[in-house]
Each structure stands twice: as C-alpha cells, then as structure tokens.
Scaffold this motif. Structure first.
Motif, PDB file in Angstrom:
ATOM      1  N   MET A   1       1.465   0.118  -9.674  1.00  0.00           N
ATOM      2  CA  MET A   1       1.278   1.286  -9.051  1.00  0.00           C
ATOM      3  C   MET A   1      -0.743   0.859  -8.121  1.00  0.00           C
ATOM      4  SD  MET A   1      -0.530   4.187  -7.802  1.00  0.00           S
ATOM      5  CE  MET A   1      -0.939   4.744  -9.544  1.00  0.00           C
ATOM      6  N   VAL A   2      -1.239   0.607  -8.717  1.00  0.00           N
ATOM      7  CA  VAL A   2      -2.775  -0.028  -8.622  1.00  0.00           C
ATOM      8  C   VAL A   2      -2.851  -0.892  -8.168  1.00  0.00           C
ATOM      9  CG1 VAL A   2      -4.615   0.291  -9.552  1.00  0.00           C
ATOM     10  CG2 VAL A   2      -4.078   2.205 -10.602  1.00  0.00           C
ATOM     11  N   LYS A   3      -2.023  -1.786  -8.600  1.00  0.00           N
ATOM     12  CA  LYS A   3      -1.982  -3.447  -8.883  1.00  0.00           C
ATOM     13  C   LYS A   3      -1.225  -3.149  -6.408  1.00  0.00           C
ATOM     14  CE  LYS A   3       1.368  -6.154  -8.737  1.00  0.00           C
ATOM     15  NZ  LYS A   3       2.874  -6.342  -9.696  1.00  0.00           N
ATOM     16  N   ASP A   4      -0.194  -2.262  -6.663  1.00  0.00           N
ATOM     17  CA  ASP A   4       0.219  -2.362  -5.158  1.00  0.00           C
ATOM     18  C   ASP A   4      -0.714  -1.624  -4.348  1.00  0.00           C
ATOM     19  OD1 ASP A   4       2.597  -4.081  -5.070  1.00  0.00           O
ATOM     20  OD2 ASP A   4       3.702  -1.681  -5.600  1.00  0.00           O
ATOM     21  N   LYS A   5      -1.292  -0.592  -4.647  1.00  0.00           N
ATOM     22  CA  LYS A   5      -1.887   0.181  -3.577  1.00  0.00           C
ATOM     23  C   LYS A   5      -3.618  -0.236  -3.891  1.00  0.00           C
ATOM     24  CE  LYS A   5      -3.618   4.509  -5.612  1.00  0.00           C
ATOM     25  NZ  LYS A   5      -4.321   5.774  -5.502  1.00  0.00           N
ATOM     26  N   THR A   6      -4.019  -0.367  -4.746  1.00  0.00           N
ATOM     27  CA  THR A   6      -5.943  -0.930  -4.489  1.00  0.00           C
ATOM     28  C   THR A   6      -6.018  -2.448  -4.073  1.00  0.00           C
ATOM     29  OG1 THR A   6      -6.176   1.495  -6.092  1.00  0.00           O
ATOM     30  CG2 THR A   6      -8.171  -0.199  -5.768  1.00  0.00           C
ATOM     31  N   GLY A   7      -4.757  -3.378  -4.944  1.00  0.00           N
ATOM     32  CA  GLY A   7      -5.504  -4.697  -4.815  1.00  0.00           C
ATOM     33  C   GLY A   7      -5.194  -5.480  -3.388  1.00  0.00           C
ATOM     34  N   GLY A   8      -4.127  -4.759  -3.008  1.00  0.00           N
ATOM     35  CA  GLY A   8      -3.848  -5.065  -1.548  1.00  0.00           C
ATOM     36  C   GLY A   8      -5.720  -5.171  -0.868  1.00  0.00           C
ATOM     37  N   LEU A   9      -6.337  -5.021  -0.657  1.00  0.00           N
ATOM     38  CA  LEU A   9      -7.767  -5.306  -0.361  1.00  0.00           C
ATOM     39  C   LEU A   9      -8.213  -6.765  -0.233  1.00  0.00           C
ATOM     40  CD1 LEU A   9      -9.389  -2.035   1.126  1.00  0.00           C
ATOM     41  CD2 LEU A   9      -8.056  -3.009   2.651  1.00  0.00           C
ATOM     42  N   PHE A  10      -7.847  -6.532  -1.998  1.00  0.00           N
ATOM     43  CA  PHE A  10      -8.765  -7.612  -2.745  1.00  0.00           C
ATOM     44  C   PHE A  10      -7.418  -9.042  -2.177  1.00  0.00           C
ATOM     45  CE2 PHE A  10     -10.136  -4.311  -4.526  1.00  0.00           C
ATOM     46  CZ  PHE A  10     -12.010  -4.283  -4.627  1.00  0.00           C
ATOM     47  N   ARG A  11      -6.188  -8.474  -1.879  1.00  0.00           N
ATOM     48  CA  ARG A  11      -5.397  -9.585  -1.427  1.00  0.00           C
ATOM     49  C   ARG A  11      -5.690 -10.068  -0.028  1.00  0.00           C
ATOM     50  NH1 ARG A  11      -2.465  -6.347  -5.300  1.00  0.00           N
ATOM     51  NH2 ARG A  11      -1.135  -5.691  -3.081  1.00  0.00           N
TER      52      ARG A  11
ATOM     53  N   LEU B   1       0.655  -1.253   0.225  1.00  0.00           N
ATOM     54  CA  LEU B   1      -0.204   0.104  -0.106  1.00  0.00           C
ATOM     55  C   LEU B   1       0.434   1.001  -0.168  1.00  0.00           C
ATOM     56  CD1 LEU B   1      -2.904   1.865   0.896  1.00  0.00           C
ATOM     57  CD2 LEU B   1      -2.200   1.052   2.630  1.00  0.00           C
ATOM     58  N   HIS B   2       1.708   1.065   1.040  1.00  0.00           N
ATOM     59  CA  HIS B   2       3.329   2.569   0.962  1.00  0.00           C
ATOM     60  C   HIS B   2       3.472   3.133  -0.247  1.00  0.00           C
ATOM     61  CE1 HIS B   2       1.075   2.692   5.101  1.00  0.00           C
ATOM     62  NE2 HIS B   2       1.200   3.657   4.995  1.00  0.00           N
ATOM     63  N   HIS B   3       3.968   1.501  -0.489  1.00  0.00           N
ATOM     64  CA  HIS B   3       4.992   1.991  -2.493  1.00  0.00           C
ATOM     65  C   HIS B   3       3.518   2.223  -2.532  1.00  0.00           C
ATOM     66  CE1 HIS B   3       6.960   0.229  -5.146  1.00  0.00           C
ATOM     67  NE2 HIS B   3       7.616   0.502  -5.572  1.00  0.00           N
ATOM     68  N   GLY B   4       2.967   1.686  -3.190  1.00  0.00           N
ATOM     69  CA  GLY B   4       2.034   2.741  -4.367  1.00  0.00           C
ATOM     70  C   GLY B   4       1.924   3.412  -4.585  1.00  0.00           C
TER      71      GLY B   4
ATOM     72  N   GLY C   1       2.775   5.418  -2.762  1.00  0.00           N
ATOM     73  CA  GLY C   1       4.242   6.771  -2.639  1.00  0.00           C
ATOM     74  C   GLY C   1       4.468   7.207  -3.598  1.00  0.00           C
ATOM     75  N   LEU C   2       4.329   6.346  -4.320  1.00  0.00           N
ATOM     76  CA  LEU C   2       4.727   6.250  -6.783  1.00  0.00           C
ATOM     77  C   LEU C   2       3.014   7.285  -6.878  1.00  0.00           C
ATOM     78  CD1 LEU C   2       5.333   2.810  -8.027  1.00  0.00           C
ATOM     79  CD2 LEU C   2       6.585   5.220  -8.371  1.00  0.00           C
ATOM     80  N   ASP C   3       2.978   7.190  -6.505  1.00  0.00           N
ATOM     81  CA  ASP C   3       1.288   8.032  -6.437  1.00  0.00           C
ATOM     82  C   ASP C   3       0.930   9.762  -6.210  1.00  0.00           C
ATOM     83  OD1 ASP C   3      -0.892   8.597  -7.963  1.00  0.00           O
ATOM     84  OD2 ASP C   3      -2.432   8.053  -6.267  1.00  0.00           O
ATOM     85  N   ILE C   4       1.825   9.887  -5.370  1.00  0.00           N
ATOM     86  CA  ILE C   4       2.150  10.896  -5.048  1.00  0.00           C
ATOM     87  C   ILE C   4       3.153  11.627  -5.561  1.00  0.00           C
ATOM     88  CG2 ILE C   4       3.220  12.142  -2.633  1.00  0.00           C
ATOM     89  CD1 ILE C   4       1.071  10.624  -0.625  1.00  0.00           C
ATOM     90  N   TYR C   5       4.132  10.794  -5.903  1.00  0.00           N
ATOM     91  CA  TYR C   5       5.219  11.020  -6.426  1.00  0.00           C
ATOM     92  C   TYR C   5       5.125  11.644  -7.328  1.00  0.00           C
ATOM     93  CZ  TYR C   5      10.478  11.291  -8.229  1.00  0.00           C
ATOM     94  OH  TYR C   5      11.370  11.786  -9.498  1.00  0.00           O
ATOM     95  N   TRP C   6       4.563  10.912  -8.659  1.00  0.00           N
ATOM     96  CA  TRP C   6       4.193  11.696  -9.857  1.00  0.00           C
ATOM     97  C   TRP C   6       3.091  12.454  -9.639  1.00  0.00           C
ATOM     98  CZ3 TRP C   6       2.925   5.387 -11.272  1.00  0.00           C
ATOM     99  CH2 TRP C   6       4.140   5.102 -11.521  1.00  0.00           C
ATOM    100  N   ARG C   7       2.968  12.665  -9.072  1.00  0.00           N
ATOM    101  CA  ARG C   7       1.886  14.095  -8.901  1.00  0.00           C
ATOM    102  C   ARG C   7       2.241  15.131  -8.572  1.00  0.00           C
ATOM    103  NH1 ARG C   7      -1.389  14.132  -3.149  1.00  0.00           N
ATOM    104  NH2 ARG C   7       0.554  14.775  -2.855  1.00  0.00           N
ATOM    105  N   ASP C   8       3.624  15.142  -7.795  1.00  0.00           N
ATOM    106  CA  ASP C   8       4.014  16.398  -7.175  1.00  0.00           C
ATOM    107  C   ASP C   8       5.688  16.102  -8.045  1.00  0.00           C
ATOM    108  OD1 ASP C   8       2.431  16.173  -5.332  1.00  0.00           O
ATOM    109  OD2 ASP C   8       3.031  15.540  -3.095  1.00  0.00           O
ATOM    110  N   TYR C   9       5.191  15.647  -8.966  1.00  0.00           N
ATOM    111  CA  TYR C   9       6.760  15.534  -9.395  1.00  0.00           C
ATOM    112  C   TYR C   9       6.581  15.075 -10.792  1.00  0.00           C
ATOM    113  CZ  TYR C   9       9.217  16.354  -4.804  1.00  0.00           C
ATOM    114  OH  TYR C   9       9.760  17.084  -3.725  1.00  0.00           O
ATOM    115  N   LEU C  10       5.188  15.983 -11.627  1.00  0.00           N
ATOM    116  CA  LEU C  10       5.070  15.792 -12.691  1.00  0.00           C
ATOM    117  C   LEU C  10       6.067  15.883 -13.790  1.00  0.00           C
ATOM    118  CD1 LEU C  10       2.643  14.070 -14.099  1.00  0.00           C
ATOM    119  CD2 LEU C  10       1.513  17.009 -14.545  1.00  0.00           C
TER     120      LEU C  10
END
Length: 348
Positions: free
Chosen positions: A189-199, A159-162, A164-173
């Motif tokens: 990135m989505v697989k890490d961030k959003t897939g976690g609750l399904f896993r 979750l935190h890796h995904g 983090g990437l989401d934030i990085y791409w937003r803040d350092y576009l």
C-alpha cells in the motif's frame, strides 16, 4: 430607476482551450495557503529530483528541471489538501490545516482542481518547453504529450488506490487478528501511496533525458517505502513531529494502521493499543485519552518491540537501497547527493 444592462454574450460562449484563469482566483486560496508553509523536510522532494538528475539523467536545462519540480510539487500539495480532510487532521506543518481555515467543500474542490492543473502542465507545458530548449532535436510532440499525461494518470491511480486502502484499514479495522493486513500488504500500500512522487521524478526525468539508464523504478519504490516507514516511526517518537502535527501520537489518535501499530496488533492480543483503537469511536475521543496514548507508545517500545521492528526495518532498507543505487549508477555513487539525502533520512 431601471438601467439597461449590456452583457457581452459573445465572449461568454467562445470556446475555452484548457485551464486559463487568473492565478489569484479565490478558489485557489487553500492551495496557496498550504504552498506558502515551509515543509517538514527542507524541500526533500526537490532535492531528490536534483539528486536523481545529477547521478543518472544529466539534464542541463534548469528551466526544464524547475518545471518538472513544479508539477511534482503541485501534485504533492494537492494530495495533502485532500489527505488532511480524509484524516480529519487539524494541523499541517505546524499550522492549521487548509480545510479548517477555508472549509471542507472549497478545499476538496481546490485539491481536485490542482490535480488537473498539474496534469495539464505535464501534458502541454513540459513537451513545449522541451522542444523550445532543444530546437535541433526531432521530437514527436504528440508522443511526448501522451506519455507525460499517462505518467501523471498512472501515479494518480496508484496514489488513490494506496490512500483508499489506508483509509479502509483505518475505518474498518478488523477485530479478528487473523484478518489484519500482513506487513507485506501494508508495504505494498505504501509503495502505491508514497512511492508515486519518487516514481514521478524518475519517469519525467527519463522522458526528457537523452541518456539511457537502467530501470530505476525499484529504487523509487523502495525510497517511497523508506520515507513512509521513517514517518511512521517519527510520528510516534519525535517531539518535533508532535509539535508540527499539534498532537503526540497523531497516527494513534487518527486510528491509523501505521507500521508499528499494525505490528503491535499482529503480535499481541491485549494491549493499550488495542484498548485505544477498539474501545473508542472517534479521533476526538482518543485525543482526550492522553495517558492511554502514552501507554500505547510505551507498550510498542518496551513490550511488543514494534518501534524497534520499524527502526530495524528502516535500517535494513537503507542498506538495500544504497546497494541498488551503487549497482545502477555509471559513476561512483558513494559521494553522490542522492546517497547523502538517503543517509540523512535514515540517520535516526
């Protein structure tokens, strides 16, 4: 008048085992506030948990399922407390976000505390409950406690890796088009961030089920991607989402690199989307550009084809996950609750 004050020092220095505090502690107010707000998708995560169990795992103890569902819910709501701060979101589920009501410091502390409460419940409560409900089974309690905690730790890391990437791409576009993430990078990135609750659902159900199942993690990963791709599309097109978020095109306002926004940036060099993201410095500044937000959404719809691309990808993944479910189920999955939920999510 001076009064002698007696302090029971013995009770203060006694060792404490685990987190055993009153549930009504004020420091947990941000979590309780968010937990009481009805979700946008009618408890879809609980429905997925029940659907996975019905089709694959067949755990018959409702108390055990409820406990797994509670852990997943705590994990999810804790992540939302932190997520809203990181995204400077003013609204969650149609009402003011928790940090706007209770302040950023308390909400951060509360979200982090609840992560560890979920971890403790997974490590201690679940194995103990499983043993009590199955007294005739030979259960290695140490092994179960280790494995449940490892499952939570793994998904917290993902979750935190995904995120983090989401934030990085937003803040350092990246200003150079060739430096933008690939679509595959975004989906990973989505697989890490959003897939976690399904896993989490699949891993915890599998750990406390006596049935042998095929590897269902690829299904969980794809469902996480489907869920986020759908959210990316709805964020820019749905009036209901606009109402719940308190603003139209929230991802654009935040400067977020969602799937249609990324597609647009990668397939055009000058557009209202470029102007909105590269010439404004803050979400407050972007929020005031109502016409430019509308032009950006219209551009992604009629010129770059980014919204069609997102919707078509959703429908493609819908067909793929239905095939995967059918291939892994021991029984006919066509009328299963799992497929009904997937169909409802993808029916846009």
């Amino acid at each position: 008048m001076n009064q002698d004050i007696h302090i029971d020092i013995d009770s203060l220095i006694e060792p404490v085992s685990g987190y055993d505090r009153p549930e009504n502690e004020p420091i947990l107010e941000p979590f309780r506030y968010l937990e009481a707000i009805p979700g946008n998708n009618q408890g879809v995560r609980t429905r997925f948990l029940i659907a996975f169990n019905t089709l694959y795992f067949h755990i018959g103890h409702k108390e055990l399922l409820d406990s797994i569902g509670e852990i997943i819910s705590i994990f999810h709501n804790s992540s939302l407390l932190i997520d809203d701060i990181e995204d400077s979101s003013e609204y969650r589920r149609g009402v003011p976000a928790a940090h706007t009501k209770y302040g950023v410091p308390l909400t951060i502390n509360c979200g982090n505390l609840m992560y560890f409460i979920a971890l403790q419940k997974a490590q201690i409560t679940l194995p103990d409950l499983y043993k009590r409900l199955n007294p005739s089974l030979e259960i290695d309690m140490d092994k179960h406690k280790f494995e449940t905690s490892q499952i939570l730790i793994d998904e917290m890391l993902n979750l935190h890796h995904g995120q983090g990437l989401d934030i990085y791409w937003r803040d350092y576009l990246p200003k150079d088009q060739k430096d933008l993430p690939l679509i595959e990078d975004y989906l990973s990135m989505v697989k890490d961030k959003t897939g976690g609750l399904f896993r989490l659902s699949i891993k915890l159900l599998g750990l406390f089920s006596s049935r042998e199942t095929r590897d269902l993690i690829p299904i969980a990963n794809l469902l996480g991607i489907i869920y986020q791709v759908r959210d990316d599309y709805m964020n820019l097109t749905s009036t209901k989402y606009s109402h719940m978020k308190g603003i139209k095109g929230e991802d654009l306002v935040e400067g977020k690199l969602s799937l249609p926004i990324l597609h647009c940036l990668r397939h055009s060099k000058e557009s209202p989307v470029h102007e909105l993201l590269y010439t404004t410095k803050s979400s407050d500044e972007r929020k005031a550009k109502i016409e430019l937000i509308a032009d950006s959404i219209e551009y992604m719809k009629d010129v770059s084809g980014s919204l069609d691309f997102t919707l078509n990808l959703l429908h493609s993944y819908h067909g793929k996950v239905k095939q995967m479910i059918a291939a892994t189920a021991e029984e006919n999955a066509d009328d299963s609750l799992l497929l009904q939920i997937v169909d409802q999510l993808c029916n846009l």
